[in-house]
Motif scaffolding. Structure first.
Motif, PDB file in Angstrom:
ATOM      1  N   GLN A 292      97.550  65.249 -16.857  1.00 15.38           N
ATOM      2  CA  GLN A 292      97.826  64.246 -17.845  1.00 15.38           C
ATOM      3  C   GLN A 292      99.452  63.784 -18.027  1.00 15.38           C
ATOM      4  OE1 GLN A 292      95.853  62.183 -19.506  1.00 15.38           O
ATOM      5  NE2 GLN A 292      94.062  63.171 -18.842  1.00 15.38           N
ATOM      6  N   PHE A 293     100.276  65.059 -17.865  1.00 12.57           N
ATOM      7  CA  PHE A 293     101.619  64.729 -17.955  1.00 12.57           C
ATOM      8  C   PHE A 293     102.309  63.814 -16.663  1.00 12.57           C
ATOM      9  CE2 PHE A 293     105.915  66.429 -16.572  1.00 12.57           C
ATOM     10  CZ  PHE A 293     106.883  65.947 -17.682  1.00 12.57           C
ATOM     11  N   ILE A 294     101.799  64.457 -15.560  1.00 12.27           N
ATOM     12  CA  ILE A 294     102.263  63.724 -14.392  1.00 12.27           C
ATOM     13  C   ILE A 294     101.922  62.248 -14.367  1.00 12.27           C
ATOM     14  CG2 ILE A 294     102.057  63.756 -11.778  1.00 12.27           C
ATOM     15  CD1 ILE A 294     102.321  66.860 -11.928  1.00 12.27           C
ATOM     16  N   TRP A 295     100.661  62.133 -14.593  1.00 12.38           N
ATOM     17  CA  TRP A 295      99.852  60.500 -14.273  1.00 12.38           C
ATOM     18  C   TRP A 295     100.288  59.617 -15.323  1.00 12.38           C
ATOM     19  CZ3 TRP A 295      99.545  59.499  -9.614  1.00 12.38           C
ATOM     20  CH2 TRP A 295      99.237  60.582  -8.735  1.00 12.38           C
ATOM     21  N   HIS A 296     100.683  60.147 -16.613  1.00  8.13           N
ATOM     22  CA  HIS A 296     100.789  59.295 -17.719  1.00  8.13           C
ATOM     23  C   HIS A 296     102.038  59.575 -18.440  1.00  8.13           C
ATOM     24  CE1 HIS A 296      96.635  58.269 -17.623  1.00  8.13           C
ATOM     25  NE2 HIS A 296      96.335  59.332 -17.737  1.00  8.13           N
ATOM     26  N   LEU A 297     103.007  59.752 -17.490  1.00  8.59           N
ATOM     27  CA  LEU A 297     104.394  60.052 -18.076  1.00  8.59           C
ATOM     28  C   LEU A 297     105.188  58.862 -18.552  1.00  8.59           C
ATOM     29  CD1 LEU A 297     106.657  62.227 -17.850  1.00  8.59           C
ATOM     30  CD2 LEU A 297     107.475  61.443 -15.786  1.00  8.59           C
ATOM     31  N   ASP A 298     105.831  58.844 -19.514  1.00  6.58           N
ATOM     32  CA  ASP A 298     106.469  58.149 -20.094  1.00  6.58           C
ATOM     33  C   ASP A 298     107.757  57.993 -19.971  1.00  6.58           C
ATOM     34  OD1 ASP A 298     108.230  56.700 -22.255  1.00  6.58           O
ATOM     35  OD2 ASP A 298     106.316  56.012 -23.205  1.00  6.58           O
ATOM     36  N   GLN A 299     108.092  57.076 -18.901  1.00  2.54           N
ATOM     37  CA  GLN A 299     109.608  56.984 -18.325  1.00  2.54           C
ATOM     38  C   GLN A 299     110.781  57.095 -19.326  1.00  2.54           C
ATOM     39  OE1 GLN A 299     110.182  57.076 -14.989  1.00  2.54           O
ATOM     40  NE2 GLN A 299     107.698  57.294 -14.762  1.00  2.54           N
ATOM     41  N   GLU A 300     110.670  56.332 -20.240  1.00  4.62           N
ATOM     42  CA  GLU A 300     111.784  56.557 -21.214  1.00  4.62           C
ATOM     43  C   GLU A 300     111.964  57.917 -22.071  1.00  4.62           C
ATOM     44  OE1 GLU A 300     112.357  54.647 -25.990  1.00  4.62           O
ATOM     45  OE2 GLU A 300     111.524  53.287 -24.434  1.00  4.62           O
ATOM     46  N   ILE A 301     110.910  58.449 -22.363  1.00  5.84           N
ATOM     47  CA  ILE A 301     110.902  59.611 -23.219  1.00  5.84           C
ATOM     48  C   ILE A 301     111.287  60.826 -21.785  1.00  5.84           C
ATOM     49  CG2 ILE A 301     109.499  61.465 -24.277  1.00  5.84           C
ATOM     50  CD1 ILE A 301     107.587  59.343 -25.304  1.00  5.84           C
ATOM     51  N   ALA A 302     110.940  60.760 -20.577  1.00  4.41           N
ATOM     52  CA  ALA A 302     110.984  61.528 -19.684  1.00  4.41           C
ATOM     53  C   ALA A 302     112.421  61.420 -19.354  1.00  4.41           C
ATOM     54  CB  ALA A 302     110.298  61.256 -18.385  1.00  4.41           C
ATOM     55  N   ARG A 303     113.253  60.158 -19.353  1.00  2.23           N
ATOM     56  CA  ARG A 303     114.520  60.124 -18.956  1.00  2.23           C
ATOM     57  C   ARG A 303     115.417  60.754 -20.177  1.00  2.23           C
ATOM     58  NH1 ARG A 303     114.276  55.699 -16.574  1.00  2.23           N
ATOM     59  NH2 ARG A 303     113.648  54.617 -18.302  1.00  2.23           N
ATOM     60  N   GLY A 304     114.808  60.575 -21.366  1.00  2.00           N
ATOM     61  CA  GLY A 304     115.639  61.085 -22.622  1.00  2.00           C
ATOM     62  C   GLY A 304     115.432  62.731 -22.498  1.00  2.00           C
ATOM     63  N   THR A 305     114.385  63.370 -22.023  1.00  2.85           N
ATOM     64  CA  THR A 305     114.184  64.646 -21.898  1.00  2.85           C
ATOM     65  C   THR A 305     115.184  65.169 -20.992  1.00  2.85           C
ATOM     66  OG1 THR A 305     111.791  64.461 -22.801  1.00  2.85           O
ATOM     67  CG2 THR A 305     112.415  66.571 -21.482  1.00  2.85           C
ATOM     68  N   ALA A 306     115.229  64.558 -19.722  1.00  4.96           N
ATOM     69  CA  ALA A 306     115.941  64.856 -18.694  1.00  4.96           C
ATOM     70  C   ALA A 306     117.370  64.888 -18.950  1.00  4.96           C
ATOM     71  CB  ALA A 306     115.643  64.170 -17.327  1.00  4.96           C
ATOM     72  N   GLU A 307     118.023  63.867 -19.796  1.00  7.14           N
ATOM     73  CA  GLU A 307     119.361  63.921 -20.074  1.00  7.14           C
ATOM     74  C   GLU A 307     119.793  65.251 -20.985  1.00  7.14           C
ATOM     75  OE1 GLU A 307     120.251  60.428 -22.259  1.00  7.14           O
ATOM     76  OE2 GLU A 307     119.727  59.192 -20.358  1.00  7.14           O
ATOM     77  N   HIS A 308     118.836  65.833 -21.823  1.00  9.92           N
ATOM     78  CA  HIS A 308     119.100  66.876 -22.663  1.00  9.92           C
ATOM     79  C   HIS A 308     118.357  67.997 -22.143  1.00  9.92           C
ATOM     80  CE1 HIS A 308     121.343  64.201 -25.276  1.00  9.92           C
ATOM     81  NE2 HIS A 308     120.218  63.312 -25.280  1.00  9.92           N
ATOM     82  N   PHE A 309     117.869  68.109 -21.074  1.00 12.18           N
ATOM     83  CA  PHE A 309     116.997  69.287 -20.619  1.00 12.18           C
ATOM     84  C   PHE A 309     117.852  70.573 -20.312  1.00 12.18           C
ATOM     85  CE2 PHE A 309     115.198  71.874 -17.046  1.00 12.18           C
ATOM     86  CZ  PHE A 309     114.031  72.279 -17.683  1.00 12.18           C
ATOM     87  N   SER A 310     117.325  71.508 -20.948  1.00  9.70           N
ATOM     88  CA  SER A 310     118.013  72.806 -20.764  1.00  9.70           C
ATOM     89  C   SER A 310     117.342  73.733 -19.929  1.00  9.70           C
ATOM     90  CB  SER A 310     118.631  73.527 -22.070  1.00  9.70           C
ATOM     91  OG  SER A 310     117.498  73.844 -22.964  1.00  9.70           O
ATOM     92  N   MET A 311     117.787  74.209 -18.699  1.00  7.35           N
ATOM     93  CA  MET A 311     116.823  75.076 -17.839  1.00  7.35           C
ATOM     94  C   MET A 311     116.632  76.295 -18.560  1.00  7.35           C
ATOM     95  SD  MET A 311     118.231  74.088 -14.119  1.00  7.35           S
ATOM     96  CE  MET A 311     116.936  74.998 -13.156  1.00  7.35           C
ATOM     97  N   ALA A 312     115.413  77.083 -18.268  1.00  4.76           N
ATOM     98  CA  ALA A 312     114.958  78.155 -18.764  1.00  4.76           C
ATOM     99  C   ALA A 312     113.895  78.771 -18.057  1.00  4.76           C
ATOM    100  CB  ALA A 312     114.418  78.062 -20.101  1.00  4.76           C
ATOM    101  N   ILE A 313     113.834  79.753 -17.727  1.00  4.55           N
ATOM    102  CA  ILE A 313     112.804  80.702 -17.022  1.00  4.55           C
ATOM    103  C   ILE A 313     112.013  81.069 -17.788  1.00  4.55           C
ATOM    104  CG2 ILE A 313     112.306  82.314 -15.182  1.00  4.55           C
ATOM    105  CD1 ILE A 313     114.975  81.517 -13.727  1.00  4.55           C
ATOM    106  N   PRO A 314     110.767  80.617 -18.370  1.00  5.32           N
ATOM    107  CA  PRO A 314     109.809  81.067 -19.169  1.00  5.32           C
ATOM    108  C   PRO A 314     108.995  82.200 -18.488  1.00  5.32           C
ATOM    109  CG  PRO A 314     109.344  78.674 -18.795  1.00  5.32           C
ATOM    110  CD  PRO A 314     110.372  79.307 -18.016  1.00  5.32           C
TER     111      PRO A 314
END
Length: 172
Positions: free
Chosen positions: A111-133
């Motif tokens: 669902q995430f891959i096929w229904h990705l909202d580009q605007e929200i994804a772009r905002g998430t990527a701008e503030h994304f902090s990498m982590a190794i869960p």
């Protein structure tokens, strides 16, 4: 010597794709948090209009929007259109959040891959902090991506080698 270099490249490639793969669940989580935040904000704004509709339009937001849009004053018409877009936005955000959070992990990834909202994804990527869960889904995703990428690389190399071998024998 070539086999040693190829082995080192394979290990580096595997490690890099594994690290990138374990980022997917983390990115999805941060994406969901951003989506939930936008839904909360949009719902809060819409509830203020719903309160006005409750007071003046017998609780019907649709009636309020229709009357605003039927008005002759441009600013009132624009307000009606704004309320309508906000209502549609709340429905969209709520539906999207439900799609990616209510299912099992693999379905959520789909669902995430096929229904990705580009605007929200772009905002998430701008503030994304990498982590190794250190959770099974993240490790499985990383390992699957790394193994898949390594197999794809090997298949491509094998195809290229066979292509050149067949051209070599054709020329002779």
């Amino acid at each position: 010597m070539f086999a040693l270099i190829n082995n080192v490249i394979d290990r580096c490639f595997f490690t890099l794709t594994f690290i990138l793969g374990v980022q997917l669940p983390e990115f999805m989580q941060q994406y969901q948090q951003r989506l939930a935040g936008q839904l909360t904000e949009a719902s809060s704004q819409l509830s203020q209009f719903e309160n006005i509709a409750q007071q003046h339009f017998d609780g019907s937001l649709i009636t309020m929007i229709t009357r605003y849009k039927d008005n002759t004053e441009a600013s009132i018409i624009s307000t009606g259109e704004l309320i309508e877009r906000l209502s549609v936005r709340v429905e969209y955000l709520d539906s999207h959040l439900t799609q990616i959070t209510q299912a099992d992990y693999l379905h959520s990834v789909y669902q995430f891959i096929w229904h990705l909202d580009q605007e929200i994804a772009r905002g998430t990527a701008e503030h994304f902090s990498m982590a190794i869960p250190l959770e099974l889904n993240a490790i499985a995703t990383g390992a699957s991506l790394a193994i898949g990428a390594l197999l794809l690389k090997e298949l491509m190399l094998l195809t290229i080698k066979r292509t050149f071998k067949s051209k070599k024998t054709t020329i002779i």
